[in-house]
Design an enzyme around this catalytic site. Structure first.
Site, PDB file in Angstrom:
ATOM      1  N   TYR A  76      -0.705   8.482  -1.726  1.00  0.00           N
ATOM      2  CA  TYR A  76      -0.667   8.087  -3.294  1.00  0.00           C
ATOM      3  C   TYR A  76      -2.080   8.777  -3.751  1.00  0.00           C
ATOM      4  O   TYR A  76      -2.009   9.296  -5.015  1.00  0.00           O
ATOM      5  CB  TYR A  76      -0.940   6.602  -3.661  1.00  0.00           C
ATOM      6  N   GLY A  77      -3.232   8.966  -2.964  1.00  0.00           N
ATOM      7  CA  GLY A  77      -4.377   9.440  -3.543  1.00  0.00           C
ATOM      8  C   GLY A  77      -4.430  10.915  -3.983  1.00  0.00           C
ATOM      9  O   GLY A  77      -5.547  11.228  -4.487  1.00  0.00           O
ATOM     10  N   CYS A 112     -10.865   3.381   0.995  1.00  0.00           N
ATOM     11  CA  CYS A 112      -9.419   3.670   0.903  1.00  0.00           C
ATOM     12  C   CYS A 112      -9.121   2.823   2.069  1.00  0.00           C
ATOM     13  O   CYS A 112      -9.847   2.733   3.207  1.00  0.00           O
ATOM     14  CB  CYS A 112      -9.113   5.207   1.288  1.00  0.00           C
ATOM     15  N   THR A 113      -8.103   2.214   2.264  1.00  0.00           N
ATOM     16  CA  THR A 113      -7.676   1.113   3.159  1.00  0.00           C
ATOM     17  C   THR A 113      -7.235   1.621   4.498  1.00  0.00           C
ATOM     18  O   THR A 113      -7.125   1.029   5.364  1.00  0.00           O
ATOM     19  CB  THR A 113      -6.694   0.026   2.332  1.00  0.00           C
ATOM     20  N   HIS A 114      -7.010   2.847   4.255  1.00  0.00           N
ATOM     21  CA  HIS A 114      -6.339   3.557   5.623  1.00  0.00           C
ATOM     22  C   HIS A 114      -7.781   3.824   6.670  1.00  0.00           C
ATOM     23  O   HIS A 114      -7.740   3.855   7.610  1.00  0.00           O
ATOM     24  CB  HIS A 114      -6.000   4.885   5.263  1.00  0.00           C
ATOM     25  N   CYS A 123      -4.479  -1.457  -1.733  1.00  0.00           N
ATOM     26  CA  CYS A 123      -4.665   0.210  -1.931  1.00  0.00           C
ATOM     27  C   CYS A 123      -5.888   0.313  -2.985  1.00  0.00           C
ATOM     28  O   CYS A 123      -5.410  -0.061  -4.241  1.00  0.00           O
ATOM     29  CB  CYS A 123      -3.425   0.608  -2.340  1.00  0.00           C
ATOM     30  N   ASN A 124      -6.817   0.998  -2.665  1.00  0.00           N
ATOM     31  CA  ASN A 124      -7.794   1.002  -3.736  1.00  0.00           C
ATOM     32  C   ASN A 124      -7.103   2.217  -4.926  1.00  0.00           C
ATOM     33  O   ASN A 124      -7.506   1.975  -5.892  1.00  0.00           O
ATOM     34  CB  ASN A 124      -8.940   1.994  -3.061  1.00  0.00           C
ATOM     35  N   THR A 125      -6.422   3.122  -4.517  1.00  0.00           N
ATOM     36  CA  THR A 125      -5.889   4.062  -5.613  1.00  0.00           C
ATOM     37  C   THR A 125      -4.973   3.311  -6.404  1.00  0.00           C
ATOM     38  O   THR A 125      -5.029   3.436  -7.489  1.00  0.00           O
ATOM     39  CB  THR A 125      -5.141   5.030  -4.705  1.00  0.00           C
ATOM     40  N   ASP A 133       0.866  -1.077   0.062  1.00  0.00           N
ATOM     41  CA  ASP A 133      -0.074   0.120   0.195  1.00  0.00           C
ATOM     42  C   ASP A 133       1.033   1.364   0.080  1.00  0.00           C
ATOM     43  O   ASP A 133       2.042   1.032   0.141  1.00  0.00           O
ATOM     44  CB  ASP A 133      -0.890  -0.120   1.364  1.00  0.00           C
ATOM     45  N   SER A 134       0.183   2.260  -0.239  1.00  0.00           N
ATOM     46  CA  SER A 134       1.001   3.627   0.020  1.00  0.00           C
ATOM     47  C   SER A 134       1.649   3.653   1.234  1.00  0.00           C
ATOM     48  O   SER A 134       2.721   4.624   1.544  1.00  0.00           O
ATOM     49  CB  SER A 134       0.185   4.861  -0.230  1.00  0.00           C
TER      50      SER A 134
HETATM   51  N1  DGL Z   1      -4.818   3.462   1.163  1.00  0.00           N
HETATM   52  C1  DGL Z   1      -4.838   3.580  -0.203  1.00  0.00           C
HETATM   53  C2  DGL Z   1      -6.172   3.581  -0.676  1.00  0.00           C
HETATM   54  O1  DGL Z   1      -6.793   2.650  -0.428  1.00  0.00           O
HETATM   55  C3  DGL Z   1      -4.106   5.104  -0.527  1.00  0.00           C
HETATM   56  C4  DGL Z   1      -4.192   6.222   0.437  1.00  0.00           C
HETATM   57  C5  DGL Z   1      -3.293   7.185   0.011  1.00  0.00           C
HETATM   58  O2  DGL Z   1      -2.162   7.010  -0.008  1.00  0.00           O
HETATM   59  O3  DGL Z   1      -3.886   8.341  -0.467  1.00  0.00           O
HETATM   60  O4  DGL Z   1      -6.818   4.297  -1.628  1.00  0.00           O
END
Ligand code: DGL
Length: 259
Positions: A46-47, A187-189, A77-79, A14-15
């Site tokens: 990353y987003g 978003c996985t965060h 990571c969804n992004t 992930d990011s």
């Molecule tokens: N955790 C990531 C996601 O699921 C990205 C969060 C990020 O880095 O912006 O999109």
């Protein structure tokens, strides 16, 4: 410096710390597998980057996993999934590459599904992949797609009970309080602050992609004859692009949190 072999391991990235919410579901579903988690915290979030930057960063991580022998890869990571899953699968067709996506399908199939709030990064919500998903499942519901700039980056720092994080959540979702039937954490965060989001939005069902991704990994490993034969517990190793003990301690802390 030679890097440790990952032959037979599953690479997860992930990011940053967000993918650890997915990793927890993976370990629960496949306790005999070995997982190597890489968080690109030096480059998070990353987003809010360009698609090209997200692709380059994701590609470098996947190349490294494959050079070291990973048998499967999870883009936790969804992004990065939205940007890079399709081209990476095209480049590496022999390796299972499993991606996450906002859990709109289960949300629209839930008993109450009139108004669904989807929280995700600006990149995830801007891309065609999400628009197709929303088109496919959105006809059953009114889908509110809410970009949440700054949120993943703030979660990345830990200290999840601090007042500034609650204030940011209020600013982002406060106007939806009591008005939605469910929330999709795209978003996985975000699963790490589900409690805080619930306090603001209301006590509604929450959906995230962790468990679905874990089931998909199990299916894919079985399909490719790659399931571990071991009957003992697998290992979980953390790595980060921020090479400090403090950062790895933070990853361990996130892994111990309930999501
Ligand atoms: N955790 C990531 C996601 O699921 C990205 C969060 C990020 O880095 O912006 O999109």
């Amino acid at each position: 410096m030679t890097q440790r072999s990952l032959k037979g391991w599953i690479g997860v990235f992930d990011s940053g710390v967000g993918g650890i919410s997915v990793l927890k579901a993976l370990v629960a579903e496949l306790p005999h597998e070995n997982f190597y988690f890489f968080g690109d915290s030096a480059n998070a979030p990353y987003g809010e980057k360009t698609d090209g930057e997200v692709y380059q960063l994701s590609s470098r991580i996947v190349e490294n996993f494959l050079e070291r022998g990973c048998k499967a890869i999870i883009i936790a990571c969804n992004t990065a999934s939205a940007v890079a899953a399709a081209p990476l699968r095209h480049r590496f067709p022999d390796v299972p590459i499993i991606a996450v996506e906002p859990a709109l399908k289960p949300a629209t199939l839930a008993p109450k599904h009139d108004r669904i709030l989807v929280m995700a990064t600006p990149v995830t919500l801007r891309l065609v992949k999400y628009h197709k998903l929303a088109q496919r499942w959105g006809s059953r519901s009114h889908v509110i797609s809410l970009p949440c700039p700054g949120l993943a980056g703030r979660i990345e720092k830990g200290n999840l009970d601090a007042p500034d994080l609650k204030a940011l959540v209020e600013k982002l979702v406060g106007s939806y309080a009591g008005t939605v039937d469910s929330v999709v954490l795209g978003c996985t965060h975000y699963p790490f602050i589900k409690g805080t989001i619930r306090e603001v939005v209301g006590d509604v069902p929450f959906f995230d992609g962790g468990k679905g991704t874990a089931r998909e990994l199990k299916r894919k490993l079985a399909q490719h004859g790659l399931l571990s034969f071991s009957s003992g517990p697998g290992q979980v190793v953390f790595d980060s692009s921020i090479k400090t003990d403090q950062e790895l301690k933070l990853y361990g802390w996130f892994f111990r949190q309930e999501v």
